[in-house]
Motif scaffolding. Sequence first.
Motif, PDB file in Angstrom:
ATOM      1  N   ALA A   3       0.765  -1.190  -0.060  1.00 36.13           N
ATOM      2  CA  ALA A   3       0.072   0.003  -0.181  1.00 36.13           C
ATOM      3  C   ALA A   3       0.888   1.102   0.019  1.00 36.13           C
ATOM      4  N   GLN A   4       0.470   2.218  -0.859  1.00 34.46           N
ATOM      5  CA  GLN A   4       1.398   3.298  -0.953  1.00 34.46           C
ATOM      6  C   GLN A   4       0.814   4.534  -1.097  1.00 34.46           C
ATOM      7  N   SER A   5       1.108   5.729  -0.278  1.00 31.23           N
ATOM      8  CA  SER A   5       0.540   6.944  -0.336  1.00 31.23           C
ATOM      9  C   SER A   5       1.571   8.097  -0.568  1.00 31.23           C
ATOM     10  N   ALA A   6       1.333   9.045  -1.206  1.00 25.99           N
ATOM     11  CA  ALA A   6       2.126  10.291  -1.425  1.00 25.99           C
ATOM     12  C   ALA A   6       1.834  11.306  -0.409  1.00 25.99           C
ATOM     13  N   ASP A   7       0.531  11.780  -0.568  1.00 25.08           N
ATOM     14  CA  ASP A   7       0.341  12.912   0.612  1.00 25.08           C
ATOM     15  C   ASP A   7      -1.123  12.530   0.876  1.00 25.08           C
ATOM     16  N   ARG A   8      -1.737  11.565   0.469  1.00 24.45           N
ATOM     17  CA  ARG A   8      -3.340  11.520   0.822  1.00 24.45           C
ATOM     18  C   ARG A   8      -3.618   9.923   0.735  1.00 24.45           C
ATOM     19  N   CYS A   9      -4.738   9.586   0.959  1.00 25.21           N
ATOM     20  CA  CYS A   9      -5.594   8.156   0.960  1.00 25.21           C
ATOM     21  C   CYS A   9      -6.756   8.225   0.769  1.00 25.21           C
ATOM     22  N   LYS A  10      -7.402   7.061   0.383  1.00 29.38           N
ATOM     23  CA  LYS A  10      -8.769   7.103   0.347  1.00 29.38           C
ATOM     24  C   LYS A  10      -9.354   6.403   1.718  1.00 29.38           C
ATOM     25  N   ARG A  11     -10.356   6.851   2.223  1.00 29.05           N
ATOM     26  CA  ARG A  11     -10.700   6.622   3.574  1.00 29.05           C
ATOM     27  C   ARG A  11     -11.640   5.378   3.584  1.00 29.05           C
ATOM     28  N   LEU A  12     -11.137   4.394   4.524  1.00 33.51           N
ATOM     29  CA  LEU A  12     -12.048   3.059   4.707  1.00 33.51           C
ATOM     30  C   LEU A  12     -13.421   3.416   4.991  1.00 33.51           C
ATOM     31  N   ASP A  13     -13.699   4.213   5.702  1.00 32.16           N
ATOM     32  CA  ASP A  13     -15.116   4.488   6.138  1.00 32.16           C
ATOM     33  C   ASP A  13     -15.836   5.264   5.244  1.00 32.16           C
ATOM     34  N   MET A  14     -15.268   5.768   4.272  1.00 29.59           N
ATOM     35  CA  MET A  14     -16.122   6.843   3.285  1.00 29.59           C
ATOM     36  C   MET A  14     -15.376   6.390   1.978  1.00 29.59           C
ATOM     37  N   PRO A  15     -15.660   5.626   1.172  1.00 28.50           N
ATOM     38  CA  PRO A  15     -15.038   5.299  -0.108  1.00 28.50           C
ATOM     39  C   PRO A  15     -14.814   6.485  -0.926  1.00 28.50           C
ATOM     40  N   LEU A  16     -15.758   7.370  -1.033  1.00 30.42           N
ATOM     41  CA  LEU A  16     -15.506   8.451  -2.024  1.00 30.42           C
ATOM     42  C   LEU A  16     -14.907   9.730  -1.422  1.00 30.42           C
ATOM     43  N   ALA A  17     -14.249   9.556  -0.086  1.00 29.18           N
ATOM     44  CA  ALA A  17     -13.662  10.780   0.432  1.00 29.18           C
ATOM     45  C   ALA A  17     -12.033  10.455   0.662  1.00 29.18           C
ATOM     46  N   TRP A  18     -11.271  11.408   0.544  1.00 27.30           N
ATOM     47  CA  TRP A  18      -9.939  11.422   0.629  1.00 27.30           C
ATOM     48  C   TRP A  18      -9.670  12.050   1.931  1.00 27.30           C
ATOM     49  N   LYS A  19      -8.384  11.653   2.632  1.00 31.68           N
ATOM     50  CA  LYS A  19      -7.883  12.547   3.670  1.00 31.68           C
ATOM     51  C   LYS A  19      -6.274  12.418   3.609  1.00 31.68           C
ATOM     52  N   PRO A  20      -5.754  13.444   4.228  1.00 33.83           N
ATOM     53  CA  PRO A  20      -3.978  13.545   4.237  1.00 33.83           C
ATOM     54  C   PRO A  20      -3.605  12.142   4.744  1.00 33.83           C
ATOM     55  N   LYS A  21      -2.289  11.994   4.155  1.00 34.36           N
ATOM     56  CA  LYS A  21      -1.596  10.808   4.892  1.00 34.36           C
ATOM     57  C   LYS A  21      -0.196  11.062   4.171  1.00 34.36           C
ATOM     58  N   PRO A  22       0.920  10.943   4.924  1.00 35.28           N
ATOM     59  CA  PRO A  22       2.359  11.223   4.665  1.00 35.28           C
ATOM     60  C   PRO A  22       2.732  10.165   3.624  1.00 35.28           C
ATOM     61  N   ARG A  23       3.832  10.133   3.203  1.00 39.38           N
ATOM     62  CA  ARG A  23       4.410   9.122   2.563  1.00 39.38           C
ATOM     63  C   ARG A  23       4.614   7.824   3.207  1.00 39.38           C
ATOM     64  N   THR A  24       4.090   6.931   2.502  1.00 44.20           N
ATOM     65  CA  THR A  24       4.124   5.491   2.988  1.00 44.20           C
ATOM     66  C   THR A  24       4.234   4.564   1.852  1.00 44.20           C
ATOM     67  N   LEU A  25       5.109   3.440   2.007  1.00 44.16           N
ATOM     68  CA  LEU A  25       5.112   2.539   1.154  1.00 44.16           C
ATOM     69  C   LEU A  25       5.348   1.199   2.113  1.00 44.16           C
ATOM     70  N   GLU A  26       4.030   0.626   2.280  1.00 44.49           N
ATOM     71  CA  GLU A  26       3.948  -0.680   3.486  1.00 44.49           C
ATOM     72  C   GLU A  26       3.662  -1.752   2.714  1.00 44.49           C
ATOM     73  N   ARG A  27       4.487  -2.759   2.866  1.00 43.64           N
ATOM     74  CA  ARG A  27       4.367  -4.400   2.519  1.00 43.64           C
ATOM     75  C   ARG A  27       3.338  -4.854   3.434  1.00 43.64           C
ATOM     76  N   LEU A  28       2.151  -5.308   3.038  1.00 42.39           N
ATOM     77  CA  LEU A  28       1.019  -6.022   3.682  1.00 42.39           C
ATOM     78  C   LEU A  28       1.583  -7.258   4.351  1.00 42.39           C
ATOM     79  N   SER A  29       1.116  -7.608   5.592  1.00 38.25           N
ATOM     80  CA  SER A  29       1.536  -8.657   6.126  1.00 38.25           C
ATOM     81  C   SER A  29       1.146 -10.053   5.336  1.00 38.25           C
TER      82      SER A  29
END
Length: 772
Positions: free
Chosen positions: A385-411
């Motif tokens: 899962a990767q983000s640059a500066d935002r991500c899609k919200r799990l609780d509101m699929p059509l809404a975005w929220k800020p999120k810092p840089r991430t590059l996370e390998r899922l377990s």
Amino acid sequence: MNDAQRFDQFWCDAKPATAAEIKFFEQFAQTIIEHAGRGKVLDVGCGEGHLVAALVSRAVDAQGIDLSSVAISRSAPELASRLKVGSAFQLPYAKQSFSTVVAMHLLEHIAAGDLPAVLAELYRVTRRTLLLRVRTKATEAHPTHPSAQLRQAWESLCFSAGFRKHPDYYWLNDYLSLQRDPDSILIPLEKIPEATLARYPLACLNEERGLHMDMLRESGSRSDAHVVRYHLAAQYIRPGDTVLDAACGLGYGSHLLARNTKAERVIGIDGSPFAIDYAQANFTDERQRTEFRVGFLPECLAPIADHSVHAVVSFETLEHVADPESLLAEFRRILVPGGRIIASVPNDWRDESGHDPNPHHLQVYDGQKFKAQIASQFDVEWLFAQSADRCKRLDMPLAWKPKPRTLERLSSVDSLDVEAEWWLAVASSPVDAGRAVPYHERYASAAEMKAAGNALAFGRDYENPWLLWSMVSIGARSECDAVMERWIAATKEVASAASADRGAALCVEAYRRIKQSTPELTADLISEIERYLEIPPCNPNALRWHVSLQFVLGILALKRGAHDRAAHCFSEVLEIPAADYSPTLLTKTAEAAWHLGHLHLGRGDVVEAARVWKSASAAIYTALGKFLLEHAGDPIPDFLPQELSLVSALTSRLVLASKYAPLAESSPRIFYKASQGDVLAHRDWLIGQVQHWQRVAEGLRSDVNQLHEERGALVDRLRALEVQQLDPVMGPPSQLALLAEAKRRKSVRQIVIREIRRLVQQGKSLLHRQAS
């Protein structure tokens, strides 16, 4: 007072460099060599010449220049011919005089309006690499920095001056660390050739910006996100691979794959003639390893032969095609068995209207859809899962929220309850399909194959040679437990009873179980191994697995405390002529002798222990010497020197153990220090420590990101409180309530800042430990 006088005064008052500062220059010199090579180096703003001295001591032709005559006069006498007084505005050197130019804490001292002129001079004298270390803000310790600014501003200036990000940019700057600019930052850059720059200035890229951009000439979180994917992909490219960069855009990713891997060939394909022209002008490899073609997916793949590509990299492509399933099927067709695909898609970029605002996107993906399409053709190893500066919200699929840089390998590939902006997958073409596909060796040349002998005779000795790279070879094989288990089971199901394939599958499975510390689960596996060993080896690679499996049975017996059984297994290993396969297999001979000798010591038979060690060491040295004499000066594959050095190190233990065996009872400390006082004794511990600190560092990065998110939430809350005038229910807040809230906010802010600083400092300490 002019600049020269100001800096002369500074150096008149300056104290001698501390030991820590000298060590920093030594470390930075090594960084220059590892990432820019040993070409001629110029240090602009060299001060007393400590970096030049560190480079010269490492056999680099280095020179330095500084505006201050006092600084130059303070340098070591042996550097006199290498340092000179001069200005960065007019460097006294010809064009492209230096392979690498370094400027450490120089640019921030120059007025903002003069920076383009200085960068133009650095561009003129540089042939390839520019390494900048600059400050992002003026501090109490460094108040005279008129041009201190954030990374993005510095980089934009450099891109305008004709540079782009160096291929090793994200090896030198951790992706997640770019979320925050420390006081001092490193910017590694690569010079764009003058003719290419004249043809493709930054301004001309604006016309293609809607679909293509050279992210090596962009700064900011979105550029970082695009480029770092290729650094991730590079980790999954094997030596000798032919790599396809499908929908390569302007070709910067193909360039990174060619520069950061041992791939034999990188092919970039894109539907834009402009993009391919740009790629050919900017990124054609010096060694002719990269090529670029115009073509639309999937039709352009038709001329590519079946099973001729070893890795496909295709970022943000599937959402652009009408039939992504057909494209994935084509990728599988051209991939060799066990070949990899590394792909990405946006994570549901629909906005509040329910539509993806990008007119070029024909598909909308979420994690489940992406995984299902990849899994329909490939064995999925990892999802990220990767983000640059935002991500899609799990609780509101059509809404975005800020999120810092991430590059996370899922377990797990099923753990998709993660907020992300993009999904990435690493998957493999099923290796068990390789039995029907002709094998071709890409790792070594014909001469290297001859020297390696049986060790690379995969096509000759295996029913399915493709499984070696995917399932067996350490460093190249998959590290995904689920995929490995499937491949092992599939191989055992179809491999003939005496085949090298079955031996390989049994050995890989046995070591995996030992690593998982589950010897109680191996009774069935031991029976399978024993049945395999009852059949004489049918070829040299089957012999290899006979040796390895006898050895692993000995290790399993040791774990169970079955010493007689272990001694029998290790004795069997010593009876097999391992060198008939390859001298690399003598590692097992040496280790078996080592364990067998200690079993004899445990029974009090010092004489027999010494005899085993002496006899085995003599036989190993004889075989090793014979091989080295026969192949002295011959080209050999990379793994051979590493394996032979390990054979030599293990055998030296046997020699010393046999010499000091009489002391094993009376002076055990002397015996063990003499026989095990080498790097091998600490190898496993060191490997464990590195892995531990890597996990700790990853945890710290996650903690820092979490703190950044909490900090963002606190800032939003503070702003909301600042604009709040009246509470609609309670009326205006009391002075005491306002004072309490202000104190609470101040306390929380101080805690967050203090925790971030602590984590950053802890992370720096860990990175220094890893480097050491």
